[in-house]
Design a protein around this motif. Sequence first.
Motif, short mmCIF file in Angstrom:
data_model
loop_
_atom_site.label_atom_id
_atom_site.label_comp_id
_atom_site.label_asym_id
_atom_site.label_seq_id
_atom_site.Cartn_x
_atom_site.Cartn_y
_atom_site.Cartn_z
N HIS A 196 -5.88 4.29 0.48
CA HIS A 196 -6.27 3.52 -0.71
C HIS A 196 -6.59 4.44 -1.87
N ALA A 197 -7.21 5.58 -1.60
CA ALA A 197 -7.49 6.53 -2.68
C ALA A 197 -6.20 7.06 -3.28
N ILE A 255 -11.49 8.78 -3.66
CA ILE A 255 -12.02 8.43 -2.32
C ILE A 255 -13.41 7.81 -2.46
N ARG A 256 -14.26 8.41 -3.29
CA ARG A 256 -15.63 7.90 -3.42
C ARG A 256 -15.67 6.54 -4.12
N SER A 257 -14.54 6.15 -4.74
CA SER A 257 -14.51 4.88 -5.47
C SER A 257 -13.88 3.75 -4.69
N VAL A 258 -13.32 4.00 -3.50
CA VAL A 258 -12.62 2.94 -2.77
C VAL A 258 -13.61 1.88 -2.32
N LEU A 279 0.85 -1.18 0.00
CA LEU A 279 0.00 0.00 0.00
C LEU A 279 0.89 1.24 0.00
N LEU A 280 0.81 2.03 -1.05
CA LEU A 280 1.66 3.21 -1.24
C LEU A 280 3.15 2.86 -1.07
N PRO A 281 3.62 1.92 -1.85
CA PRO A 281 5.04 1.56 -1.72
C PRO A 281 5.94 2.75 -2.06
N ASN A 282 6.99 2.89 -1.26
CA ASN A 282 7.99 3.96 -1.44
C ASN A 282 7.40 5.36 -1.25
#
Length: 905
Positions: free
Chosen positions: A412-413, A444-447, A89-92
Amino acid sequence: MLVTGTSGRGWLHLLLVFLVGVSPTAWSHQGMHPRSIKIEGDITLGGLFPVHAKGPAGVPCGEIKKEKGIHRLEAMLYALDQINSDPDLLPNITLGARILDTCSRDTYALEQSLTFVQALIQKDTSDIRCSNGEPPIIRKPERVVGVIGASGSSVSIMVANVLRLFEIPQISYASTSPELSDNNRYDFFSRVVPPDSYQAQAMVDIVKAMGWNYVSTLASEGNYGESGVDAFIQISREAGGLCVAQSLKIPRDPKPGEFDKIIKRLMETSNARGVIIFASEDDIKRVLEAAKRANLTGQFLFVGSDSWGAKITPILDQEDMAEGAVTILPKRASIEGFDQYFTSRSLENNRRNIWFAEFWEDDFRCKLTRPGIKIDSEKKKCTGNERVSRDSTYEQEGKVQFVIDAVYAMAHALHNMHQDLCPGSTGVCDKMDPVEGRLLLSYIRSVNFNGSAGTGVLFNENGDAPGRYDIFQYQVTNITNPGYKVIGQWTNNLRLNLEEMQWSGGNKQVPDSVCSFPCNPGERKKMVKGVPCCWHCELCDGYHYQLDEFNCELCPFNMRPTPNRTGCRPTPIIKLEWHSPWAIIPVFLAILGILATSSVVLTFVRFNDTPIVRASGRELSYVLLTGIFLIYLITFLMIAEPGAVVCAFRRLLLGLGMSITYSAMLTKTNRIYRIFEQGKKSVTPPRFISPTSQLAITFTLISVQVVGVFVWFGVVPPHTIIDYEELRPPNPELARGILKCDMSDLSLICCLSYSIVLMVTCTVYAVKSRGVPETFNEAKPIGFTMYTTCIIWLAFVPIFFGTAQSTEKMYIQTTTLTVSMSLSAYVSLGMLYIPKVYVIIFHPEQNVQKRKRSFKAVAQAATMSTRLSQKSNDKQNGETKIEPERPQCVLLRLLVDRNVEFICM
């Protein structure tokens, strides 16, 4: 380097006043409470938490809030640690944070949140110079791409108004006001908790599932309570079938006795036992206390919002009043990883939380040593070796799960955005520097991912999370451990286990909270104007049945309502039965009359040539006896089951028997009258006095009745009908359809009217013939017969028509008619023929031919009879008058010609 000129804070204050219209509070609090937590990262998130409570007047912040403040703040730090250590999740990319304290006050929170927008405001530094005249080097503030928070709805509303101007997305972990669902006003606001509108929907579903339709509402003054109740009322109105009896509000600063007044007002609509309550913990407790003072244990059935939830504090020492209360709480789980994280926090390893030391002192009731500050002798010194949960009470705060989910939703967004904008890049690429707020909002609304408790995290078009609630009931009796028990769930629809519910005294039956109880079958609802849940029940009376919930309708003419009046059933069809008491008597009289008539006929036939039979006029006697026989016979036709054949014979024979009888009698009396009247005037005999003529006259009179009946047949063929109106009393259970011939009362009288005319005419001639000599006495029995017959039929008329409205009309009228006809026949038979039969059978010596009188003797007898009658009248007048003698030879010649013997009896 010294910087002179307009300060940055000054223009921020001016912006605050311009945008929001509130005056900024002096930031003197910074010296006592450090303003924010700063965590470095590639992307910075903002955080708003109520670390402190509201301060007293003039002071922004009060005491520290351990659970709602520190627990939630640490949940964000915990989530950041988990995300930054997650290689997938959000690598680097490292997430940083700027976390602020709202002090549970909306205006203060707004002032603090201006920190998030500093980087987005273009500053004019043209008039700023260093002391050496060089332009200053101003450090660019960190850019906040999104904000986690706030907690209270009023705070989130205030902050959202500013953040949307700068297109900074915001995700709340605790704000549930329905107002925030307005995507036009709060388009950059999202939340991982369901709004109160879902909670209100769940509460409406709970109320309906328990069969309640009449409740009151109670709300603490403020955004949470009022908007929650408003949502409940709105949803209940849209759903229908649920009415609010009263909607009461608890003031922010209630006066003494205020809660007692509230309880008194709730009792004004005592049928509304259900009370929907959106109130603070303290208000809930005081409501329960007031109900207890009023001795109303078990009267109110509370349905509490998530502010009540499964908390012990509101019901402490008021358990008996709270028994049976149904409460609701967003579905949540205790995050085990956070417990391990938080209980391992100490002063040494948690220096990034600038408020943790304050929490430490409050949690362990000790005092830390600070340079220049003397420790209060009444408090112990903190050693730093204390441990959360070991040396203090610890229970994970209820919204920790949602704080973690909010941070993960933002992560996640950003992760999805990075994959789309920076494919293959490590770290933040140019397309995400800076992060565009509106684009981030769309991500955000799509997560859609599984949150910390394993439940899905997602948002609808308004930024609201799906509603997931646990439903509790506070139970006291008949269970091992009194307390809150999960009795159901709500996730867009309700799953409630009514069998698990328990009420005051251990009762398993759900108590009623209704304005009006359901109407019984056969009753319609008459609604109370303006209150759709209240009604009066009205019975569908008479011949009406319950068409639907609100209407009664008249049954068809051939039907009557069922016993419960929910429909119609065929009306039973009846007729006069042979075994009925109303039939037995007429049948007995008819049979007896038929036997008597048959005996007379047989006697006359046997002694047909004897003087008595010859003297009675054999031909007309047999006709008259036939008529009497038919009169008796009609009784059986009147009682027999109606049919086309039976109805035809009823029409024919009802008047025929009487017309035959009275036609024969009329012919006889007319003959006698004419003979004696003619004898007074002339010796010439009257015409049409022979037997043949007499029979012709009789059958002519009879033919009038027969022709009338056959004309009736042609106009209206005989048939049966079922009369449902004749026997239709107020009580439908007694209603009957009567199977009968198509003969109304009027047609029946018309059928008999000709016979009545013959009867009256015959009676008139009988009266006129009363002066006939005694030796010629057949006129007198006919006269007595007609007098008696008239009396019988005069009695018949009021009985027949006087019972027209009786429920026994059919029986009474049929019996009255048949008995009257039989009695008439009995009178005729008894007065005209029984004496003759008696002489024939028991005194045969009198049934012999007497010596024939001479013409002179007969004439003298007739003359003397007339003269004696006249003298008697003259003497009564006081004078004697002698008239010349008139020869009375008419009768003599008649007797000689006819060879008739008059027998003196």
